[in-house]
Scaffold this active site. Structure first.
Site, mmCIF file in Angstrom:
data_model
loop_
_atom_site.group_PDB
_atom_site.id
_atom_site.type_symbol
_atom_site.label_atom_id
_atom_site.label_comp_id
_atom_site.label_asym_id
_atom_site.label_seq_id
_atom_site.Cartn_x
_atom_site.Cartn_y
_atom_site.Cartn_z
ATOM 1 N N HIS A 67 0.789 -1.778 0.122
ATOM 2 C CA HIS A 67 0.378 -0.040 0.370
ATOM 3 C C HIS A 67 1.013 1.321 0.249
ATOM 4 O O HIS A 67 2.049 1.012 0.445
ATOM 5 C CB HIS A 67 -1.063 0.210 1.355
ATOM 6 C CG HIS A 67 0.091 -0.251 2.442
ATOM 7 N ND1 HIS A 67 0.541 0.804 2.867
ATOM 8 C CD2 HIS A 67 -0.308 -1.243 2.993
ATOM 9 C CE1 HIS A 67 1.411 0.459 4.261
ATOM 10 N NE2 HIS A 67 1.087 -0.178 4.198
ATOM 11 N N GLU A 83 -2.463 -6.449 7.412
ATOM 12 C CA GLU A 83 -1.216 -6.549 7.676
ATOM 13 C C GLU A 83 -1.428 -7.669 9.552
ATOM 14 O O GLU A 83 -2.058 -8.356 9.461
ATOM 15 C CB GLU A 83 -0.824 -5.398 8.304
ATOM 16 C CG GLU A 83 0.638 -5.369 9.252
ATOM 17 C CD GLU A 83 1.745 -5.654 8.174
ATOM 18 O OE1 GLU A 83 1.741 -6.361 7.743
ATOM 19 O OE2 GLU A 83 2.293 -4.541 7.393
#
Length: 195
Positions: A9, A82
């Protein structure tokens, strides 16, 4: 041959502050959005069939910016999140040393283990690959999940280099193993290239 394009990201304020983000839902900052826009311009010249993303906003927004220019609907999968950083989420190294001492990393602070992260990442990538054989699939996720999963998927490639925000890593299924065509590429951040 199935192709996976793994993307970290865009940048967030917590990236700047060196805070453990984990599964806390931190959005992209303005620079992160600009990085994603530059990445989408790069992707506009490439053929991709599907886009999958973590459901955390920093990854999802990065994916949606690409999806908009490619006219591809983004599918989310929580397994692409994550690592869960437990009690250290939101903290800096200095915060951790202040709270738990220099040996904080040896304490049980509820942090997801590397093995758990790799198992989750591998299962997700294998499921997506099996679902779309011989297709080209972008996957937008996070640094630890991608980095640790790559060590398992392509152990024959040096993956020690820290993954940069909006970096692209391209893998292909091979006869007996995955092959890495491109690792941690951020050529799109060279703005002049697209002007």
């Amino acid at each position: 041959m199935t192709t996976l394009g793994l993307i970290r990201h865009g940048v967030t304020e917590w990236n700047y502050e060196h805070r453990a983000q984990g599964q806390t839902d931190i959005p992209l900052n303005d620079e992160g959005r600009q990085q994603a826009e530059l990445l989408s311009k790069r992707m506009s010249n490439e053929e991709w069939d599907y886009i999958y993303s973590s459901d955390l906003s920093r990854a999802l927004e990065t994916a949606e910016i690409i999806g908009k220019i490619k006219n591809i609907e983004v599918k989310t999968d929580q397994r692409l999140r994550e690592m869960n950083c437990g009690l250290i989420e939101g903290t800096t190294e200095q915060d951790r040393v202040s709270r738990w001492g220099h040996g904080w990393s040896k304490l049980d602070l509820g942090i997801e283990s590397k093995d758990e992260i790799v198992t989750r990442g591998m299962q997700c990538l294998m499921d997506i690959s099996d679902r779309h054989p011989n297709k080209k699939i972008l996957i937008v996720s996070h640094g630890a999940l991608i980095g640790l999963t790559l060590k398992k998927l392509i152990p024959h490639i040096d993956t020690e280099e820290h993954l940069n925000n909006t970096s692209v890593t391209i893998l292909h299924t091979g006869q007996t193993r995955w092959d890495c065509e491109l690792y941690n590429c951020t050529k799109h951040l060279n703005i002049e290239r697209y002007e």
